[in-house]
Design a protein around this motif. Sequence first.
Motif, PDB file in Angstrom:
ATOM      1  N   GLN A   1       0.828  -1.207   0.000  1.00 51.07           N
ATOM      2  CA  GLN A   1       0.000   0.000   0.000  1.00 51.07           C
ATOM      3  C   GLN A   1       0.863   1.259   0.000  1.00 51.07           C
ATOM      4  N   ARG A   2       1.958   1.242   0.752  1.00 54.97           N
ATOM      5  CA  ARG A   2       2.856   2.402   0.754  1.00 54.97           C
ATOM      6  C   ARG A   2       3.451   2.622  -0.635  1.00 54.97           C
ATOM      7  N   GLN A   3       3.794   1.521  -1.312  1.00 56.85           N
ATOM      8  CA  GLN A   3       4.360   1.678  -2.643  1.00 56.85           C
ATOM      9  C   GLN A   3       3.325   2.240  -3.612  1.00 56.85           C
ATOM     10  N   ARG A   4       2.063   1.867  -3.432  1.00 58.74           N
ATOM     11  CA  ARG A   4       1.012   2.430  -4.289  1.00 58.74           C
ATOM     12  C   ARG A   4       0.816   3.915  -4.010  1.00 58.74           C
ATOM     13  N   VAL A   5       0.971   4.316  -2.755  1.00 61.11           N
ATOM     14  CA  VAL A   5       0.882   5.749  -2.440  1.00 61.11           C
ATOM     15  C   VAL A   5       2.026   6.504  -3.133  1.00 61.11           C
ATOM     16  N   ALA A   6       3.225   5.934  -3.082  1.00 63.82           N
ATOM     17  CA  ALA A   6       4.360   6.567  -3.776  1.00 63.82           C
ATOM     18  C   ALA A   6       4.086   6.665  -5.270  1.00 63.82           C
ATOM     19  N   MET A   7       3.458   5.635  -5.847  1.00 65.63           N
ATOM     20  CA  MET A   7       3.086   5.679  -7.262  1.00 65.63           C
ATOM     21  C   MET A   7       2.042   6.770  -7.501  1.00 65.63           C
ATOM     22  N   GLY A   8       1.079   6.878  -6.579  1.00 66.86           N
ATOM     23  CA  GLY A   8       0.045   7.906  -6.733  1.00 66.86           C
ATOM     24  C   GLY A   8       0.627   9.300  -6.718  1.00 66.86           C
ATOM     25  N   ARG A   9       1.605   9.522  -5.848  1.00 69.71           N
ATOM     26  CA  ARG A   9       2.254  10.829  -5.787  1.00 69.71           C
ATOM     27  C   ARG A   9       2.935  11.165  -7.112  1.00 69.71           C
ATOM     28  N   ALA A  10       3.470  10.139  -7.786  1.00 70.42           N
ATOM     29  CA  ALA A  10       4.102  10.361  -9.086  1.00 70.42           C
ATOM     30  C   ALA A  10       3.055  10.600 -10.171  1.00 70.42           C
ATOM     31  N   ILE A  11       1.965   9.831 -10.141  1.00 70.71           N
ATOM     32  CA  ILE A  11       0.952   9.922 -11.186  1.00 70.71           C
ATOM     33  C   ILE A  11       0.314  11.303 -11.246  1.00 70.71           C
ATOM     34  N   VAL A  12      -0.005  11.887 -10.080  1.00 70.41           N
ATOM     35  CA  VAL A  12      -0.755  13.153 -10.080  1.00 70.41           C
ATOM     36  C   VAL A  12       0.031  14.294 -10.713  1.00 70.41           C
ATOM     37  N   ARG A  13       1.339  14.143 -10.787  1.00 72.76           N
ATOM     38  CA  ARG A  13       2.145  15.208 -11.400  1.00 72.76           C
ATOM     39  C   ARG A  13       2.013  15.219 -12.921  1.00 72.76           C
ATOM     40  N   GLN A  14       1.495  14.124 -13.495  1.00 72.57           N
ATOM     41  CA  GLN A  14       1.354  13.993 -14.949  1.00 72.57           C
ATOM     42  C   GLN A  14       2.661  14.366 -15.653  1.00 72.57           C
ATOM     43  N   PRO A  15       3.751  13.672 -15.313  1.00 74.96           N
ATOM     44  CA  PRO A  15       5.061  14.041 -15.834  1.00 74.96           C
ATOM     45  C   PRO A  15       5.279  13.535 -17.259  1.00 74.96           C
ATOM     46  N   ALA A  16       6.382  14.016 -17.855  1.00 79.30           N
ATOM     47  CA  ALA A  16       6.776  13.506 -19.169  1.00 79.30           C
ATOM     48  C   ALA A  16       7.351  12.106 -19.043  1.00 79.30           C
ATOM     49  N   ALA A  17       7.938  11.785 -17.886  1.00 84.58           N
ATOM     50  CA  ALA A  17       8.554  10.473 -17.699  1.00 84.58           C
ATOM     51  C   ALA A  17       8.525  10.081 -16.228  1.00 84.58           C
ATOM     52  N   PHE A  18       8.340   8.788 -15.979  1.00 80.33           N
ATOM     53  CA  PHE A  18       8.502   8.212 -14.649  1.00 80.33           C
ATOM     54  C   PHE A  18       9.896   7.616 -14.547  1.00 80.33           C
ATOM     55  N   LEU A  19      10.544   7.811 -13.409  1.00 79.38           N
ATOM     56  CA  LEU A  19      11.829   7.185 -13.113  1.00 79.38           C
ATOM     57  C   LEU A  19      11.649   6.367 -11.844  1.00 79.38           C
ATOM     58  N   MET A  20      11.945   5.059 -11.925  1.00 79.21           N
ATOM     59  CA  MET A  20      11.703   4.178 -10.784  1.00 79.21           C
ATOM     60  C   MET A  20      12.997   3.467 -10.417  1.00 79.21           C
ATOM     61  N   ASP A  21      13.430   3.655  -9.176  1.00 75.61           N
ATOM     62  CA  ASP A  21      14.697   3.084  -8.706  1.00 75.61           C
ATOM     63  C   ASP A  21      14.423   1.932  -7.753  1.00 75.61           C
ATOM     64  N   GLU A  22      14.452   0.705  -8.273  1.00 78.95           N
ATOM     65  CA  GLU A  22      14.219  -0.508  -7.493  1.00 78.95           C
ATOM     66  C   GLU A  22      13.030  -0.362  -6.538  1.00 78.95           C
ATOM     67  N   PRO A  23      11.864   0.011  -7.060  1.00 78.67           N
ATOM     68  CA  PRO A  23      10.739   0.326  -6.166  1.00 78.67           C
ATOM     69  C   PRO A  23      10.172  -0.871  -5.413  1.00 78.67           C
ATOM     70  N   LEU A  24      10.504  -2.093  -5.832  1.00 82.97           N
ATOM     71  CA  LEU A  24       9.912  -3.270  -5.189  1.00 82.97           C
ATOM     72  C   LEU A  24      10.876  -4.016  -4.281  1.00 82.97           C
ATOM     73  N   SER A  25      12.074  -3.501  -4.112  1.00 82.66           N
ATOM     74  CA  SER A  25      13.111  -4.261  -3.409  1.00 82.66           C
ATOM     75  C   SER A  25      12.817  -4.462  -1.927  1.00 82.66           C
ATOM     76  N   ASN A  26      11.948  -3.654  -1.343  1.00 83.37           N
ATOM     77  CA  ASN A  26      11.637  -3.797   0.080  1.00 83.37           C
ATOM     78  C   ASN A  26      10.416  -4.679   0.349  1.00 83.37           C
ATOM     79  N   LEU A  27       9.853  -5.258  -0.707  1.00 77.39           N
ATOM     80  CA  LEU A  27       8.647  -6.065  -0.547  1.00 77.39           C
ATOM     81  C   LEU A  27       8.996  -7.549  -0.502  1.00 77.39           C
ATOM     82  N   ASP A  28       8.113  -8.339   0.114  1.00 79.55           N
ATOM     83  CA  ASP A  28       8.355  -9.785   0.124  1.00 79.55           C
ATOM     84  C   ASP A  28       8.069 -10.354  -1.263  1.00 79.55           C
ATOM     85  N   ALA A  29       8.478 -11.609  -1.474  1.00 78.82           N
ATOM     86  CA  ALA A  29       8.456 -12.199  -2.812  1.00 78.82           C
ATOM     87  C   ALA A  29       7.062 -12.216  -3.431  1.00 78.82           C
TER      88      ALA A  29
END
Length: 409
Positions: free
Chosen positions: A139-167
């Motif tokens: 859920q926290r990762q989805r919130v971080a994604m939401g914060r990125a989405i609302v900016r409507q940017p030209a590009a998303f940059l994601m740095d190992e966004p799933l590395s803290n989650l279980d398998a």
Amino acid sequence: MAEVEFSDVAKVYPDGTRAVSDLNLRTQDGEFMVFVGPSGCGKTTALRMVAGLEEISEGEIKIGDRVVNEVPSRDRDIAMVFQSYALYPHLSVYDNIAFSLRLRREKKPEIDRRVREAARILDLEPLLGRKPRALSGGQRQRVAMGRAIVRQPAAFLMDEPLSNLDAKLRVQMRAEISKLQRDLGTTTIYVTHDQVEAMTMGDRVAVMRRGELQQVAPPQELYDRPANLFVGGFIGSPAMNLLEATLERRNGTLDVALGDQRIALDESLLTARPALKGYEGRKVVVGVRPEQLEDAALVPDSPTDRHLRGTVELREALGAELMVHLLLEAPPALTDEVKELAEDAGTTAEELGGGVSSTVVVGRFAPDSKVREGDEAEIAVDTRSLHFFDTETGTAIYDGSNEAKGASA
């Protein structure tokens, strides 16, 4: 949406360390591009240069038609998602998502519209009033994604966004991020150390090693036609088995000599890789993927001149398949690339096999195989899809025309 282009980009630190060298790559508008490679290969540094968090030492980076070398991070029209989520603990989910819009002084109705639309897309609507501490990792990762989405940017940059989650959650979030990117159509550069993530998510995958781009291609092309030994050994799970071999002619056909064993090459393979004939009598590195090895008892029509013998050291039953670790009396490939791949996997060169003349290989057998630890097993080899590499350069051997370009963009 916009293309992101690297032109002769390099990052050199004050002590002379080159974290990235001569990076030339262009993402297409709306493409999901994944950067993958071992720790320290330069993939995160490349991403941070796009974000403006790392100074560009040489070359130029464009976002759309604009060179951004000297443009401050806040003015680059990008949104970044970090592995640490970087949420404000004292703010609600709603306020975390809205934060960047308030900084830009957007009007309240527009902020509310964008936040609620992002929450709908990410299934966060019931959680808008909660604080981050009351959320799960996903859920926290989805919130971080939401914060990125609302900016409507030209590009998303994601740095190992799933590395803290279980398998299990990583698998779920992989699918969610991929679907989200397709729905939004926003150009995305995604950095990961996990080649399974790279293969399942990227439209194209850029493999890096020691700051240099090795190959960029769609996932299946990387798997089927790796440009070099490093790419071949890095892409695939379980990893490609790599052995030292000699190409020898016998009875008019070209064979692979692996220690005191030989296997005949399939004619279709020789047709597809005519440059192999130029290696007759020479040592090569042969790559055998686990799925190219099968218990010979299960394929009775398999030609015996394409069989190997090995001792079963470990049997891992996974339900739908059987992972069998076999000791072959054939020398392991011990090039610099192989040693680096072993180190990245947490294995020493000495652990690659039982000695200088034996190698442990992994086969992906059908689950009804009856082999057991300690058995002498007959192994059928599918020689149609073997891989061959030059021992000195590490370059893949295809048709002699450099068809698989190491840094094609």
